[in-house]
Design an enzyme around this catalytic site. Structure first.
Site, PDB file in Angstrom:
ATOM      1  N   CYS B 248      -6.854   6.522   7.220  1.00  0.00           N
ATOM      2  CA  CYS B 248      -8.625   6.202   7.212  1.00  0.00           C
ATOM      3  C   CYS B 248      -8.949   5.255   6.287  1.00  0.00           C
ATOM      4  O   CYS B 248      -9.531   4.003   6.863  1.00  0.00           O
ATOM      5  CB  CYS B 248      -8.912   7.267   7.462  1.00  0.00           C
ATOM      6  N   CYS B 421      -3.030  -9.728  -0.390  1.00  0.00           N
ATOM      7  CA  CYS B 421      -3.703  -9.440   0.630  1.00  0.00           C
ATOM      8  C   CYS B 421      -4.995  -7.967   0.233  1.00  0.00           C
ATOM      9  O   CYS B 421      -5.075  -8.110  -1.470  1.00  0.00           O
ATOM     10  CB  CYS B 421      -2.537  -7.946   1.073  1.00  0.00           C
TER      11      CYS B 421
END
Ligand SMILES: [Zn+2]
EC number: 2.7.7.80
Lengths: 101, 468
Positions: B248, B421
């Site tokens: 998640c 990132c």
């Protein structure tokens, strides 16, 4: 000769991300000398729908661990797995197992 | 005589006022007492498995219980008998997150006997959108404790046992099997090794396992190891390759989706506890919130060849599940180390490059949905997946941008491309891809990854940069 058959293929649980995020695919398998089975369908998907990184979907000659295959709303284990003989209008689902909570 | 009557009236009025005041004070005291009992300070949290006292038998329901549970007592399938059985039932909730919170809430409200609440983690701000038992004031508190405190306010008659610890092969069986034992186990965990561990513990201890999971806008649920149905390993004998698993914190999840799945789990537990047949034994519930669809799939029965619940099991004791799955038993992101030190720079070094106006390209390889949340203004975005697939329009963009910046250099050395990132994992993969393309599909470039990614930038360089 077996006639061409139409199938409804569905991908879910994230498996659709290997198919450009498209969950529903209506496909027609061409006519061939023997009836289509799941083993041949997997090869057909690999060659026709799945362009990139096939190892995230198929390993060896079956689906990778963590993907559940359902034929007409039943676990494919109940239907003969790779040997299941596909029928016209069959619904085949490939669902990636979720782990989050 | 008239004076006396006046006095009586006046005294009565005064008394009434005082009685009113006393009532208000009593209410206030009661509320404060209750709050102090339900605060996190008033609850003992367990760091190890300890001996529990047996739950008391309930030969009859009290008047208060009858009133409290009257609406479910009126349901013929449940009734007084179901309530009495539920009051004697202990449920172990593995994970007090997006699934565990609503599950525990409904079981507590319904009057379950005991709730074991297990979670190794502490409450963070990013949990609150789905882990609805934890409030803003609980940040940094153990989730197990926070859940117990919220539930105690809801129903103080339930016995809550918060465990602030990781479920391990060493403690799992003791927890599941101890006397007085847990009757039903709820898997509300968030990672693959824990799911195998919980399954094997349930099979070895002979307990039903009510398991659910959720990601993005989808949920799944099955009751494992119950009345001839399969166990988790019957369905998934081999764990998925770690690189195919999305959690998640990477993939995201809409809070209401685990909410719905956790409520479904609570329902299955209520049915098992009250002696009804659960709906999802040997069945898989698939919920697709985007397509607004619930679907029930018939699953295989218990497999004779299963390595844990089969006729000749090879798993007779709990094993090392992190090793078995090749991943850690948490949903926190792993730190990859794919590159040599000279192929990486720190956020401080990148800050200097910016300040000194060194010509370079900053490539952000996160998916667009994350770039929408925040990004550095000088960056261009090409998601890692597009880079891996070498998508033509993206490759073209990359070539153009490199050429554009390269004009500012003497063209003698390899052109620097810095890759960023979120945390510095995907950027390393991207650097490897860029290096393969250097001098082939692209000009000669020197690709380097920025260690720790944008989250390191937010923590060390620009404190006003958002974290997620
Ligand atoms: Zn099994």
């Amino acid at each position: 000769m077996a006639a061409p058959i139409s199938l409804h293929l569905e991908f879910g649980g994230g498996a659709e991300l290997l198919f450009d995020g498209v969950k529903n695919h209506h496909v027609t398998l061409p006519s061939q000398s023997e009836p289509w089975n799941m083993k041949q369908l997997l090869l057909w998907i690999k060659g026709n729908l799945l362009k990139e990184r096939p190892e995230l979907f198929i390993q060896g000659d079956t689906v990778r661990p963590g993907i559940l295959v359902l034929i007409n709303d039943a676990d494919w284990e109940l239907m003969g797995e790779m040997d299941y003989r596909l029928q016209h209008q069959d619904n085949v689902v490939f669902i990636s197992t979720l782990h989050g909570g | 005589r008239a004076v006396m009557e006046q006095d009586i009236v006046s005294l009565k009025e005064q008394l009434l006022v005082k009685e009113n005041e006393i009532g208000i004070l009593k209410d206030k005291l009661e509320r404060l007492l209750k709050d102090s009992q339900c605060s996190t300070e008033a609850i003992d949290v367990q760091g190890t498995v300890t001996q529990l006292t047996p739950l008391q038998e309930k030969p009859f329901l009290s008047n208060e219980e009858i009133m409290r549970y009257s609406r479910q007592l009126l349901v013929p399938q449940f009734g007084v008998k179901g309530q009495q059985q539920l009051c004697r039932t202990s449920v172990l909730v593995v994970g007090c997150g997006g699934l565990g919170c609503p599950l525990a809430q409904y079981l507590a409200a319904a009057g379950v006997g005991r709730l074991g609440l297990l979670d190794y983690d502490e409450v963070e701000l990013g949990n609150l959108h789905r882990q609805v038992l934890h409030g803003e004031d609980r940040k940094g508190k153990p989730k197990a404790l926070s859940a117990a405190a919220s539930l105690k306010r809801l129903n103080s008659a339930v016995d809550y046992v918060p465990y602030h610890m990781q479920l391990t092969p060493e403690n799992a069986l003791q927890l599941v099997q101890q006397y007085p034992c847990m009757d039903i186990i709820a898997d509300c965990s968030d990672n693959v090794p824990t799911r195998y561990l919980v399954n094997d513990a349930c099979v070895l201890a002979g307990k039903p396992l009510v398991s659910a999971s959720a990601l993005r806008m989808e949920g799944q649920l099955t009751v494992y190891n119950y009345c001839g149905g399969p166990c988790y390993r019957c369905l998934y004998p081999v764990p998925p390759p770690p690189e195919t698993v999305t959690n998640c914190s990477d993939g995201g999840v809409l809070g209401v989706v685990p909410g719905i799945m956790g409520c479904f789990q609570a329902l299955e537990i209520l049915k098992i506890a009250s002696g009804q047949e659960p709906g999802y034994r040997q069945q898989l519930l698939m919920f697709d919130a985007q397509e607004a669809r619930f679907r029930t799939i018939k699953l295989r029965p218990r497999q004779a060849g299963c390595s844990v619940c089969g006729e000749n099991p090879s798993v007779r004791a709990l094993q090392d599940y992190e090793k078995f799955c090749g991943s850690a038993a948490t949903d926190k992101c792993r730190r990859l180390c794919l590159l040599d030190q000279e192929q990486r720079i720190s956020v401080q070094e990148y800050k200097e490059i910016l300040e000194e106006h060194v010509p370079h390209l900053l490539l952000d390889v996160r998916p667009p949905v994350e770039v929408d949340i925040c990004h550095l203004p000088v960056s261009i975005n090409i998601p890692l997946a597009s880079l891996e697939d070498k998508k033509a329009p993206h490759l073209q963009l990359l070539k153009e941008k490199i050429e554009e910046s390269r004009q500012k250099t003497d063209r003698k050395s390899d052109f620097p491309v810095y890759v960023i990132c979120k945390l510095g994992n995907d950027s390393q993969k991207a650097v490897q891809i860029l290096q393969e393309m250097s001098g082939v599909e692209l000009e000669h470039i020197a690709a380097k990854d920025i260690r720790g990614g944008l989250m390191a930038w937010a923590q060390k360089i620009d404190l006003s940069f958002p974290q997620y």
